[in-house]
Scaffold this motif. Structure first.
Motif, PDB file in Angstrom:
ATOM      1  N   ASP A 223      -2.302   6.606  31.317  1.00 36.70           N
ATOM      2  CA  ASP A 223      -1.734   6.208  32.617  1.00 36.70           C
ATOM      3  C   ASP A 223      -0.232   6.444  32.668  1.00 36.70           C
ATOM      4  OD1 ASP A 223      -4.099   5.546  33.769  1.00 36.70           O
ATOM      5  OD2 ASP A 223      -4.055   3.475  33.038  1.00 36.70           O
ATOM      6  N   PHE A 224       0.426   6.203  31.520  1.00 37.21           N
ATOM      7  CA  PHE A 224       1.871   6.459  31.445  1.00 37.21           C
ATOM      8  C   PHE A 224       2.146   7.957  31.627  1.00 37.21           C
ATOM      9  CE2 PHE A 224       5.470   7.856  28.789  1.00 37.21           C
ATOM     10  CZ  PHE A 224       6.503   7.209  29.448  1.00 37.21           C
ATOM     11  N   LEU A 225       1.390   8.780  30.895  1.00 40.28           N
ATOM     12  CA  LEU A 225       1.583  10.234  31.016  1.00 40.28           C
ATOM     13  C   LEU A 225       1.377  10.698  32.458  1.00 40.28           C
ATOM     14  CD1 LEU A 225      -0.217  11.745  27.901  1.00 40.28           C
ATOM     15  CD2 LEU A 225       2.219  11.872  28.442  1.00 40.28           C
ATOM     16  N   ARG A 226       0.299  10.162  33.067  1.00 37.00           N
ATOM     17  CA  ARG A 226      -0.013  10.559  34.445  1.00 37.00           C
ATOM     18  C   ARG A 226       1.125  10.178  35.380  1.00 37.00           C
ATOM     19  NH1 ARG A 226      -4.459   8.111  34.950  1.00 37.00           N
ATOM     20  NH2 ARG A 226      -5.996   9.737  34.666  1.00 37.00           N
ATOM     21  N   SER A 227       1.686   8.992  35.176  1.00 36.96           N
ATOM     22  CA  SER A 227       2.751   8.569  36.095  1.00 36.96           C
ATOM     23  C   SER A 227       4.025   9.398  35.858  1.00 36.96           C
ATOM     24  CB  SER A 227       3.008   7.072  36.000  1.00 36.96           C
ATOM     25  OG  SER A 227       3.695   6.787  34.809  1.00 36.96           O
ATOM     26  N   GLN A 228       4.274   9.783  34.606  1.00 37.86           N
ATOM     27  CA  GLN A 228       5.433  10.648  34.349  1.00 37.86           C
ATOM     28  C   GLN A 228       5.243  12.030  35.004  1.00 37.86           C
ATOM     29  OE1 GLN A 228       7.477   8.130  33.415  1.00 37.86           O
ATOM     30  NE2 GLN A 228       8.514   9.671  32.184  1.00 37.86           N
ATOM     31  N   MET A 229       4.025  12.553  34.894  1.00 36.79           N
ATOM     32  CA  MET A 229       3.727  13.853  35.509  1.00 36.79           C
ATOM     33  C   MET A 229       3.888  13.772  37.023  1.00 36.79           C
ATOM     34  SD  MET A 229       0.313  14.876  33.383  1.00 36.79           S
ATOM     35  CE  MET A 229       0.018  16.487  34.122  1.00 36.79           C
ATOM     36  N   SER A 230       3.369  12.674  37.553  1.00 33.98           N
ATOM     37  CA  SER A 230       3.423  12.465  38.987  1.00 33.98           C
ATOM     38  C   SER A 230       4.879  12.377  39.468  1.00 33.98           C
ATOM     39  CB  SER A 230       2.645  11.185  39.289  1.00 33.98           C
ATOM     40  OG  SER A 230       2.759  10.852  40.600  1.00 33.98           O
ATOM     41  N   LYS A 231       5.708  11.662  38.692  1.00 33.13           N
ATOM     42  CA  LYS A 231       7.129  11.536  39.041  1.00 33.13           C
ATOM     43  C   LYS A 231       7.799  12.901  39.063  1.00 33.13           C
ATOM     44  CE  LYS A 231       8.676   7.150  37.305  1.00 33.13           C
ATOM     45  NZ  LYS A 231       9.137   6.553  36.065  1.00 33.13           N
ATOM     46  N   LEU A 232       7.502  13.688  38.034  1.00 25.94           N
ATOM     47  CA  LEU A 232       8.101  15.023  37.921  1.00 25.94           C
ATOM     48  C   LEU A 232       7.723  15.890  39.143  1.00 25.94           C
ATOM     49  CD1 LEU A 232       9.757  16.786  35.961  1.00 25.94           C
ATOM     50  CD2 LEU A 232       7.615  17.504  34.915  1.00 25.94           C
ATOM     51  N   ILE A 233       6.449  15.832  39.517  1.00 28.01           N
ATOM     52  CA  ILE A 233       5.984  16.656  40.646  1.00 28.01           C
ATOM     53  C   ILE A 233       6.583  16.139  41.964  1.00 28.01           C
ATOM     54  CG2 ILE A 233       3.943  17.344  41.990  1.00 28.01           C
ATOM     55  CD1 ILE A 233       2.437  17.303  39.226  1.00 28.01           C
ATOM     56  N   LYS A 234       6.562  14.799  42.111  1.00 23.99           N
ATOM     57  CA  LYS A 234       7.080  14.223  43.366  1.00 23.99           C
ATOM     58  C   LYS A 234       8.591  14.367  43.502  1.00 23.99           C
ATOM     59  CE  LYS A 234       3.498  10.824  44.315  1.00 23.99           C
ATOM     60  NZ  LYS A 234       3.145   9.463  43.837  1.00 23.99           N
ATOM     61  N   SER A 235       9.254  14.698  42.386  1.00 25.09           N
ATOM     62  CA  SER A 235      10.709  14.918  42.481  1.00 25.09           C
ATOM     63  C   SER A 235      10.996  16.187  43.305  1.00 25.09           C
ATOM     64  CB  SER A 235      11.331  15.043  41.083  1.00 25.09           C
ATOM     65  OG  SER A 235      11.006  16.299  40.509  1.00 25.09           O
ATOM     66  N   ARG A 236       9.989  17.020  43.515  1.00 21.94           N
ATOM     67  CA  ARG A 236      10.148  18.217  44.355  1.00 21.94           C
ATOM     68  C   ARG A 236       9.711  17.862  45.759  1.00 21.94           C
ATOM     69  NH1 ARG A 236      13.494  19.507  41.276  1.00 21.94           N
ATOM     70  NH2 ARG A 236      13.779  21.359  42.581  1.00 21.94           N
ATOM     71  N   LYS A 237      10.600  18.025  46.719  1.00 22.36           N
ATOM     72  CA  LYS A 237      10.260  17.442  48.029  1.00 22.36           C
ATOM     73  C   LYS A 237       9.193  18.210  48.805  1.00 22.36           C
ATOM     74  CE  LYS A 237      14.140  18.944  50.990  1.00 22.36           C
ATOM     75  NZ  LYS A 237      14.686  19.987  50.109  1.00 22.36           N
ATOM     76  N   THR A 238       8.919  19.451  48.441  1.00 17.41           N
ATOM     77  CA  THR A 238       7.859  20.160  49.180  1.00 17.41           C
ATOM     78  C   THR A 238       6.457  19.855  48.626  1.00 17.41           C
ATOM     79  OG1 THR A 238       7.908  22.196  47.873  1.00 17.41           O
ATOM     80  CG2 THR A 238       9.457  22.070  49.721  1.00 17.41           C
ATOM     81  N   ALA A 239       6.380  19.122  47.494  1.00 15.06           N
ATOM     82  CA  ALA A 239       5.063  18.709  46.974  1.00 15.06           C
ATOM     83  C   ALA A 239       4.625  17.483  47.766  1.00 15.06           C
ATOM     84  CB  ALA A 239       5.150  18.400  45.483  1.00 15.06           C
ATOM     85  N   THR A 240       3.780  17.690  48.785  1.00  9.98           N
ATOM     86  CA  THR A 240       3.531  16.615  49.750  1.00  9.98           C
ATOM     87  C   THR A 240       2.442  15.635  49.318  1.00  9.98           C
ATOM     88  OG1 THR A 240       2.319  18.313  50.949  1.00  9.98           O
ATOM     89  CG2 THR A 240       4.435  17.644  51.859  1.00  9.98           C
ATOM     90  N   LYS A 241       1.458  16.122  48.535  1.00  6.90           N
ATOM     91  CA  LYS A 241       0.402  15.181  48.130  1.00  6.90           C
ATOM     92  C   LYS A 241      -0.251  15.611  46.813  1.00  6.90           C
ATOM     93  CE  LYS A 241      -3.747  12.815  49.656  1.00  6.90           C
ATOM     94  NZ  LYS A 241      -4.811  13.355  48.794  1.00  6.90           N
TER      95      LYS A 241
END
Ligand code: AMP
Length: 288
Positions: A223-241
């Motif tokens: 779950d920690f890894l997933r949330s870190q990955m998610s943070k990294l992806i969401k740091s890009r503003k065109t990644a909408t979902k």
């Protein structure tokens, strides 16, 4: 190189080639070819005397809200690339010969199709397995090459050929990437300049997780890894979902919630992310 448009001609030809003891390799595609497809052709050529490539945008595997009508097509360009790559035959059928009026038979693989893409694209795999089974019956290849890029698809097709005793060997070929890590895909041309600049973060997130797992010898919390990955992806503003970021047993596709008791398994980390209307998928494997 020849383009074949009818099932009858293709089947007569492949039957004759088999009688002549030719080894047939097959690469099914939806066209708009890129270097990922070309690597599959290369793989097919290694194993076979004759290579068939099919180009067919299969309506059955697209959902009602998906991009069937705007899926990119360019037969002339594909033809040129195939000729250069040494393809012998392109099978290029029309919808009305693949699904004539009254068409009513489908192939369905259960279990493996439940999660990941199957969950977000209901009916998608029924379309994929049905068309692939039809194409395998038409081309009768000794070898059929699929990309690791669509990891679940490759696993589902392999399972179908085993369960239904289809006489072809499935080869799964590695994902080909742009120099910045973005997995090649026909859909990448839909990306705006900004989206294209952000899209390599999918690969960065997958590489990040793989590195962490290996460095910490499988002691990381998923779950920690997933949330870190998610943070990294969401740091890009065109990644909408983010549709999903998933950790699965590479062989069974069962979801892995913790590495405890799973340290010896090969792990598939996969994700699907939307950049506006463009939905991209990617994955990475940690082989054991
Ligand atoms: P498509 O035309 O997208 O349906 O893909 C046709 C085949 O090419 C499938 O087996 C895909 O998994 C494979 N493929 C697509 N992109 C890549 C890639 N970047 N690297 C390797 N294989 C790929």
């Amino acid at each position: 190189m020849k383009i074949i448009r009818t099932i009858n001609y293709a089947q007569k030809l492949t039957t004759k080639l088999r009688e002549q003891k030719k080894i047939i390799g097959f690469v099914p595609t939806m066209g708009y070819l890129h270097k990922g497809h070309l690597s599959l052709i290369k793989e097919a050529k290694k194993k076979s005397d004759i290579v068939f490539l099919s180009i067919y945008v299969n309506p059955l595997q697209f959902g009602p809200k998906e991009d069937l009508s705007r899926y990119p097509r360019n037969l002339k360009r594909d033809e040129m690339l195939c000729r250069r790559a040494g393809v012998d035959y392109i099978f290029y059928p029309e919808d009305k010969i693949m699904y004539p009026e009254g068409y009513s038979t489908y192939a369905v693989v259960e279990n493996l199709t439940r999660g990941l893409e199957g969950k977000f694209r209901p009916g998608h795999f029924k379309g994929v397995t049905t068309i692939v089974l039809k194409l395998l019956n038409i081309i009768q290849p000794h070898y059929s090459v699929f990309g690791q890029k669509d990891a679940q698809q490759a696993a589902v097709i392999k399972k179908m050929t085993e369960d239904l005793n289809i006489n072809t060997k499935i080869i799964i070929s590695p994902t080909i990437r742009e120099t910045d890590g973005l997995a090649m895909s026909s859909r990448n041309i839909y990306l705006t300049k900004e989206q294209r600049a952000d899209a390599p973060y999918l690969n960065k997130a997958l590489e990040y997780a793989k590195r962490k797992i290996q460095l910490d010898n499988y002691n990381k919390d998923i779950d920690f890894l997933r949330s870190q990955m998610s943070k990294l992806i969401k740091s890009r503003k065109t990644a909408t979902k983010i549709d999903y970021i998933s950790f699965n047993d590479y062989n069974t596709l069962e979801e892995i919630k913790s590495f405890k008791n799973n340290k010896k398994k090969s792990i598939l980390i996969s994700l699907a992310v939307r950049f506006g209307k463009v939905r991209l998928i990617d994955n990475i494997i940690i082989k054991r």
